[in-house]
Design a protein around this motif. Structure first.
Motif, PDB file in Angstrom:
ATOM      1  N   PRO A  67      32.150  49.001  -8.977  1.00  0.00           N
ATOM      2  CA  PRO A  67      31.838  47.564  -8.996  1.00  0.00           C
ATOM      3  C   PRO A  67      31.031  47.163  -7.765  1.00  0.00           C
ATOM      4  O   PRO A  67      31.255  47.670  -6.658  1.00  0.00           O
ATOM      5  CB  PRO A  67      33.220  46.905  -8.988  1.00  0.00           C
ATOM      6  N   GLU A  68      30.085  46.247  -7.966  1.00  0.00           N
ATOM      7  CA  GLU A  68      29.222  45.760  -6.889  1.00  0.00           C
ATOM      8  C   GLU A  68      28.976  44.272  -7.100  1.00  0.00           C
ATOM      9  O   GLU A  68      29.271  43.741  -8.179  1.00  0.00           O
ATOM     10  CB  GLU A  68      27.906  46.546  -6.868  1.00  0.00           C
ATOM     11  N   PRO A  69      28.444  43.573  -6.101  1.00  0.00           N
ATOM     12  CA  PRO A  69      28.135  42.146  -6.294  1.00  0.00           C
ATOM     13  C   PRO A  69      27.278  41.933  -7.542  1.00  0.00           C
ATOM     14  O   PRO A  69      26.302  42.656  -7.767  1.00  0.00           O
ATOM     15  CB  PRO A  69      27.383  41.776  -5.018  1.00  0.00           C
ATOM     16  N   TYR A  70      27.647  40.952  -8.341  1.00  0.00           N
ATOM     17  CA  TYR A  70      27.027  40.770  -9.650  1.00  0.00           C
ATOM     18  C   TYR A  70      25.582  40.286  -9.507  1.00  0.00           C
ATOM     19  O   TYR A  70      25.296  39.340  -8.783  1.00  0.00           O
ATOM     20  CB  TYR A  70      27.817  39.765 -10.480  1.00  0.00           C
ATOM     21  N   SER A  71      24.692  40.948 -10.236  1.00  0.00           N
ATOM     22  CA  SER A  71      23.281  40.553 -10.216  1.00  0.00           C
ATOM     23  C   SER A  71      22.657  40.877 -11.561  1.00  0.00           C
ATOM     24  O   SER A  71      23.171  41.696 -12.324  1.00  0.00           O
ATOM     25  CB  SER A  71      22.512  41.264  -9.096  1.00  0.00           C
ATOM     26  N   VAL A  72      21.545  40.229 -11.840  1.00  0.00           N
ATOM     27  CA  VAL A  72      20.784  40.500 -13.058  1.00  0.00           C
ATOM     28  C   VAL A  72      19.323  40.742 -12.699  1.00  0.00           C
ATOM     29  O   VAL A  72      18.869  40.355 -11.618  1.00  0.00           O
ATOM     30  CB  VAL A  72      20.864  39.333 -14.066  1.00  0.00           C
ATOM     31  N   ARG A  73      18.622  41.388 -13.589  1.00  0.00           N
ATOM     32  CA  ARG A  73      17.180  41.576 -13.409  1.00  0.00           C
ATOM     33  C   ARG A  73      16.435  40.429 -14.067  1.00  0.00           C
ATOM     34  O   ARG A  73      16.718  40.057 -15.208  1.00  0.00           O
ATOM     35  CB  ARG A  73      16.723  42.905 -14.016  1.00  0.00           C
TER      36      ARG A  73
ATOM     37  N   HIS B 182      12.484  41.372 -10.558  1.00  0.00           N
ATOM     38  CA  HIS B 182      13.293  41.115  -9.369  1.00  0.00           C
ATOM     39  C   HIS B 182      14.774  40.998  -9.718  1.00  0.00           C
ATOM     40  O   HIS B 182      15.129  40.614 -10.837  1.00  0.00           O
ATOM     41  CB  HIS B 182      12.833  39.811  -8.697  1.00  0.00           C
ATOM     42  N   GLY B 183      15.610  41.339  -8.745  1.00  0.00           N
ATOM     43  CA  GLY B 183      17.025  41.112  -8.883  1.00  0.00           C
ATOM     44  C   GLY B 183      17.375  39.698  -8.463  1.00  0.00           C
ATOM     45  O   GLY B 183      16.696  39.089  -7.628  1.00  0.00           O
ATOM     46  N   ALA B 184      18.455  39.171  -9.050  1.00  0.00           N
ATOM     47  CA  ALA B 184      18.948  37.843  -8.685  1.00  0.00           C
ATOM     48  C   ALA B 184      20.464  37.879  -8.644  1.00  0.00           C
ATOM     49  O   ALA B 184      21.111  38.332  -9.597  1.00  0.00           O
ATOM     50  CB  ALA B 184      18.473  36.785  -9.685  1.00  0.00           C
ATOM     51  N   ALA B 185      21.033  37.420  -7.548  1.00  0.00           N
ATOM     52  CA  ALA B 185      22.484  37.369  -7.404  1.00  0.00           C
ATOM     53  C   ALA B 185      23.042  36.195  -8.193  1.00  0.00           C
ATOM     54  O   ALA B 185      22.467  35.106  -8.197  1.00  0.00           O
ATOM     55  CB  ALA B 185      22.858  37.245  -5.931  1.00  0.00           C
ATOM     56  N   LEU B 186      24.189  36.412  -8.858  1.00  0.00           N
ATOM     57  CA  LEU B 186      24.823  35.369  -9.648  1.00  0.00           C
ATOM     58  C   LEU B 186      26.162  34.972  -9.034  1.00  0.00           C
ATOM     59  O   LEU B 186      26.853  35.805  -8.445  1.00  0.00           O
ATOM     60  CB  LEU B 186      25.067  35.836 -11.093  1.00  0.00           C
ATOM     61  N   ASP B 187      26.529  33.717  -9.219  1.00  0.00           N
ATOM     62  CA  ASP B 187      27.852  33.258  -8.838  1.00  0.00           C
ATOM     63  C   ASP B 187      28.881  33.600  -9.916  1.00  0.00           C
ATOM     64  O   ASP B 187      30.067  33.737  -9.636  1.00  0.00           O
ATOM     65  CB  ASP B 187      27.845  31.750  -8.619  1.00  0.00           C
ATOM     66  N   HIS B 188      28.385  33.741 -11.158  1.00  0.00           N
ATOM     67  CA  HIS B 188      29.261  34.024 -12.295  1.00  0.00           C
ATOM     68  C   HIS B 188      28.423  34.729 -13.351  1.00  0.00           C
ATOM     69  O   HIS B 188      27.236  34.413 -13.518  1.00  0.00           O
ATOM     70  CB  HIS B 188      29.845  32.715 -12.849  1.00  0.00           C
ATOM     71  N   PRO B 189      28.979  35.699 -14.099  1.00  0.00           N
ATOM     72  CA  PRO B 189      28.185  36.427 -15.096  1.00  0.00           C
ATOM     73  C   PRO B 189      27.524  35.566 -16.157  1.00  0.00           C
ATOM     74  O   PRO B 189      26.518  35.958 -16.747  1.00  0.00           O
ATOM     75  CB  PRO B 189      29.221  37.367 -15.727  1.00  0.00           C
ATOM     76  N   MET B 190      28.052  34.353 -16.409  1.00  0.00           N
ATOM     77  CA  MET B 190      27.467  33.475 -17.421  1.00  0.00           C
ATOM     78  C   MET B 190      26.495  32.470 -16.830  1.00  0.00           C
ATOM     79  O   MET B 190      25.907  31.668 -17.560  1.00  0.00           O
ATOM     80  CB  MET B 190      28.579  32.725 -18.163  1.00  0.00           C
ATOM     81  N   GLU B 191      26.303  32.480 -15.517  1.00  0.00           N
ATOM     82  CA  GLU B 191      25.543  31.432 -14.840  1.00  0.00           C
ATOM     83  C   GLU B 191      24.182  31.124 -15.473  1.00  0.00           C
ATOM     84  O   GLU B 191      23.878  29.952 -15.738  1.00  0.00           O
ATOM     85  CB  GLU B 191      25.367  31.794 -13.356  1.00  0.00           C
ATOM     86  N   PRO B 192      23.317  32.103 -15.744  1.00  0.00           N
ATOM     87  CA  PRO B 192      21.990  31.744 -16.258  1.00  0.00           C
ATOM     88  C   PRO B 192      21.890  31.745 -17.782  1.00  0.00           C
ATOM     89  O   PRO B 192      20.795  31.596 -18.330  1.00  0.00           O
ATOM     90  CB  PRO B 192      21.107  32.842 -15.678  1.00  0.00           C
TER      91      PRO B 192
END
Length: 468
Positions: free
Chosen positions: A292-298, A441-451
């Motif tokens: 597990p790592e800090p949640y991010s999306v491409r 680019h990667g983007a850090a999320l506060d929550h997996p459903m955020e975007p």
């Protein structure tokens, strides 16, 4: 509720690519817990995201989707489709949902459908940029506000959590926008308590369906099961088999390393994985772990460069073939010299050039045969192409170059002028809009459903907003 074993069907390599109907019917009899399929990719280049179109047409897509939709409803298991509409655009997702509704209406069936939107408003992306929560991938520079503003469209690649929310909301069919391919298959095992290492490794392995079978051309559906120790896969139908080599090789597909795979919640590590040939058709895989790592999306986005026109023609004069680089360079020089006078274009307002098929179009300057002076080519297909801000300008640049193809360039060894054979009439083809990848680019999320925006509705059209 935790489950000791989860069964699945991976019918196809990609939606619209086709698969065996006989194999699929046999797969339905294996009592799967879910059916899933990937419907999109970035492999085909930036055009499809920019244009919000799918590579596969309506008939191709409906042919594959109809079997999956009705098969899933017949046996009462959920169907998960990732990257529906091919690139994750809102327009592509809506088009894909329309096909599902056509299928259900024609069959006199109803279903509870979830759609998960992944196209991003620029304000949200700008907020991430201003907050220092984006970073370049694969050597890309930092994302800027100007870069976000220029982008024609930006999507975010989702992980498994939105699928789980859709299923918790009662969806029978989940249509997701841009999605991690592995997440499509890992989502159900993860929400049922399967250990993340096996769940993610299984997802990565079966994301392309029958790509892990030999021969791949059999098009037989992959079935299998995953548990806390590992997973097992096999094709159904008897015409193909999974082997240790064919299964292990999938970790190299679209991946820089056969051992590590970065996903939104963390990293899959298969360095300790063991591949076991159980029988002639089946392979068992164990040993993968997930960190597990800090949640991010491409984030994936494109800029529009302009509009392209092209002309295909062939040359086989031995002198032109020997001097094809000089021949195309001379034509290109003539186009540049006349661009201002003919079209009022400065040099930086357009591009013009050639692709030399049969010579070095695939590898270009990296072609080893060209570097080694390889001989033997007797015919070359040339594509002259121009990109300009308007389609009409691109067309005129190419059509204006056509006289140079035929008799405007002297070639050593040719008495008068070169000669080209035009492949089509009309000779200049307007290709349309041209795009380039600009956001990767990667983007850090506060929550997996955020975007992401999840909507659930029945096939009659009554919709409810579940979360966003």
């Amino acid at each position: 509720m935790p489950s000791s074993k989860v069964r699945f069907i991976a019918p196809a390599a990609v939606m619209g690519g086709g698969f065996s109907t006989k194999s699929f019917h046999a797969a339905l009899r294996t009592r799967p817990d879910f059916i899933a399929c990937d419907a999109g990719s970035t492999d085909w280049g930036p055009y499809y995201l920019g244009a919000a179109k799918s590579w596969a047409g309506y008939r191709q897509t409906r042919r594959d989707l109809e079997r999956m939709v009705l098969g899933a409803l017949d046996i009462g298991v959920p169907l998960l489709i990732g990257s529906a509409g091919f690139t994750g655009s809102d327009a592509g997702l809506a088009w894909f949902r329309g096909i599902v509704e056509d299928i259900l209406a024609a069959a006199g069936r109803t279903a509870r459908i979830a759609t998960i939107r992944t196209e991003q408003p620029k304000d949200w992306v700008l907020g991430k940029v201003r907050g220092g929560r984006t970073w370049g991938l694969d050597g890309r520079p930092e994302l800027t506000e100007e870069g976000v503003g220029r982008a024609a469209r930006i999507v975010a690649m989702m992980g498994p959590e939105p699928y789980a929310e859709a299923l918790d909301a009662g969806a029978q069919i989940v249509l997701a926008g841009r999605s991690s391919d592995a997440a499509i298959y890992a989502a159900v095992p993860l929400m049922r308590g399967i250990a993340p290492g096996p769940a993610w490794h299984m997802g990565k392995t079966v994301e392309c369906g029958y790509a892990i079978e030999e021969p791949i051309g059999a098009g037989e559906c992959i079935v299998g099961e995953v548990d806390d120790e590992g997973f097992t896969v096999r094709p159904v139908g008897g015409r193909s088999r999974c082997t240790v080599r064919s299964v292990a090789a999938q970790m190299l597909y679209e991946n820089a390393t056969p051992y590590l795979l970065r996903e939104p919640p963390g990293t899959l590590d298969t360095s300790a994985a063991r591949y076991i040939q159980l029988d002639e058709h089946s392979v068992r895989v164990e040993g993968a772990t997930f960190r597990p790592e800090p949640y991010s999306v491409r984030l994936e986005g494109v800029d529009q460069l302009g509009y392209r026109s092209m002309c295909l023609f062939g040359v086989r004069d031995p002198a032109v073939v020997r001097g094809v680089a000089e021949y195309t360079a001379a034509i290109t020089d003539l186009v540049h010299r006349t661009a201002q006078d003919r079209y009022g274009l400065d040099r930086d307002a357009y591009t013009f050039g050639f692709r030399r098929y049969g010579y070095d179009a695939v590898l270009g300057d990296a072609e080893p045969n060209a570097a080694n002076g390889h001989e033997g080519c007797y015919e070359i297909g040339l594509v002259a192409e121009a990109v300009a801000a308007e389609q009409e300008l691109a067309h005129e640049i190419v059509s204006g170059a056509m006289p140079f193809f035929m008799h405007g360039v002297r070639v050593p060894g040719v008495a008068n002028s070169a000669n080209g054979a035009l492949a089509y009439a009309p000779s200049v083809v307007d290709v349309g809009a041209v795009f380039t990848w600009s956001v990767w680019h990667g983007a850090a999320l506060d929550h997996p459903m955020e975007p992401f925006t999840l909507e659930v509705s029945d096939s009659a059209g009554t919709r409810e907003m579940v979360t966003s």
